[in-house]
Design an enzyme around this catalytic site. Structure first.
Site, PDB file in Angstrom:
ATOM      1  CB  THR A  88      -0.919   0.005   1.231  1.00  0.00           C
ATOM      2  OG1 THR A  88      -1.699  -1.185   1.240  1.00  0.00           O
ATOM      3  CG2 THR A  88      -1.848   1.212   1.200  1.00  0.00           C
ATOM      4  CE  LYS A 164      -5.188  -2.167   1.104  1.00  0.00           C
ATOM      5  NZ  LYS A 164      -3.863  -2.806   1.166  1.00  0.00           N
ATOM      6  CE  LYS A 232       1.643   2.687   5.145  1.00  0.00           C
ATOM      7  NZ  LYS A 232       1.312   1.849   3.939  1.00  0.00           N
TER       8      LYS A 232
END
Length: 295
Positions: A88, A164, A232
């Site tokens: 990711t 995503k 994050k």
């Protein structure tokens, strides 16, 4: 196929085992060493690029930049190789990676995955795929080995990364929504177990609600996907929105809440610990100053 694999964390290890089980020859490099049955361990990441394809599963932009771009491994890659990055990462970095691979004359596919380590172990990941059709076709056997379904999202690799990040944003919002709903219903005499039975049996029966309502109901937040990684990903979503010139107020609120949970010392807990923070603190969403919560 001869596969190089970079990054053997909990997700990467499960994926590498499934590649071996599917009959591929897998050689891997991992920053912290380790060993997996059927996988030959390498001494340097550059060795992984002497293969038909590489699958990369490192934690973030910085790790991939250090291991692949800064180390110059693309220049020495085997001709015809395709690198499949399943991490990711930010939309901007995905574009940078695509350009760097094009300059090096090797294929690049963004293939971030949906699913936790238990799903990865069963080969049940949903694989979000972006990139040139020829590159995707080249690595399709690998994607089929790690996932139950492949979702083609267009020729631009970064589209898969945007998808995503958006999905993770929505999961974080769902966790916070459940926590706030519990605050409301428990304050009015309804036990959370009864409330979750209601929502799971009616309008909210999808896997994120099932999985994270169980955490909230049990008050158990053992690490699955860690809160610091969730923070994050929410930061990446904010960056992508900002680059597109868009304001997403629910995203800002979810990011603030996750930052509060991490600041409370819960960064190593599952990211559903944002519910723990909401249930225990009683503070309003986004009550802390935004500048203190940036991450």
């Amino acid at each position: 196929m001869e596969i190089g694999f970079i990054g053997l964390g909990s997700m990467g290890s499960a994926m590498a085992r499934n590649l071996v089980a599917a009959g591929h020859r897998v050689r891997a490099w991992n920053r912290s060493g380790g060993a997996i049955e059927g996988v030959a361990m390498l001494g340097a990441p550059a060795e992984a690029f002497d293969a038909d394809a590489v699958m990369t599963m490192l934690s973030d932009d910085a790790a991939i930049r250090s291991v692949i771009l800064d180390a110059g491994v693309l220049a020495a890659a085997r001709p015809g190789l395709t690198n499949v990055v399943c991490s990711t990462i930010s939309v901007a970095f995905a574009r940078e990676l695509a350009a760097a691979h094009e300059r090096a004359g090797i294929g690049f596919v963004s293939a971030p995955v949906l699913g936790r380590p238990d799903v990865a172990a069963k080969g049940g990941l949903n694989v979000l795929v972006g990139g040139a059709p020829a590159a995707i076709d080249h690595v399709r056997p690998l994607l089929e080995a790690i996932g139950s379904r492949i979702w083609p999202l267009g020729d631009e690799a970064a589209a898969a990364n945007a998808a995503k990040i958006a999905v993770n944003m929505m999961i974080a919002m769902a966790i916070e929504a459940m926590a706030e709903a519990v605050v409301l219903t428990e304050a009015n005499g309804l036990p959370r177990a009864a409330f979750f039975e209601l929502i799971l049996g009616t309008l909210f029966g999808s896997r994120p609600y099932q999985s994270y309502s169980a955490n909230i109901a049990a008050g158990s937040y053992a690490p699955g996907f860690k809160a610091e990684l969730g923070l994050k990903d929410l930061r990446l979503a904010r960056e992508a929105a900002g680059s597109a010139g868009r304001t997403l107020p629910m995203l800002d609120a979810a990011h603030a809440r996750m930052a509060e949970a991490v600041a409370a010392g819960w960064g190593q807990l599952d990211w559903s610990a944002i519910a723990k923070f909401t249930l225990e603190s009683g503070s309003r969403l986004g009550s802390a100053p935004a500048e203190r919560l940036s991450a």
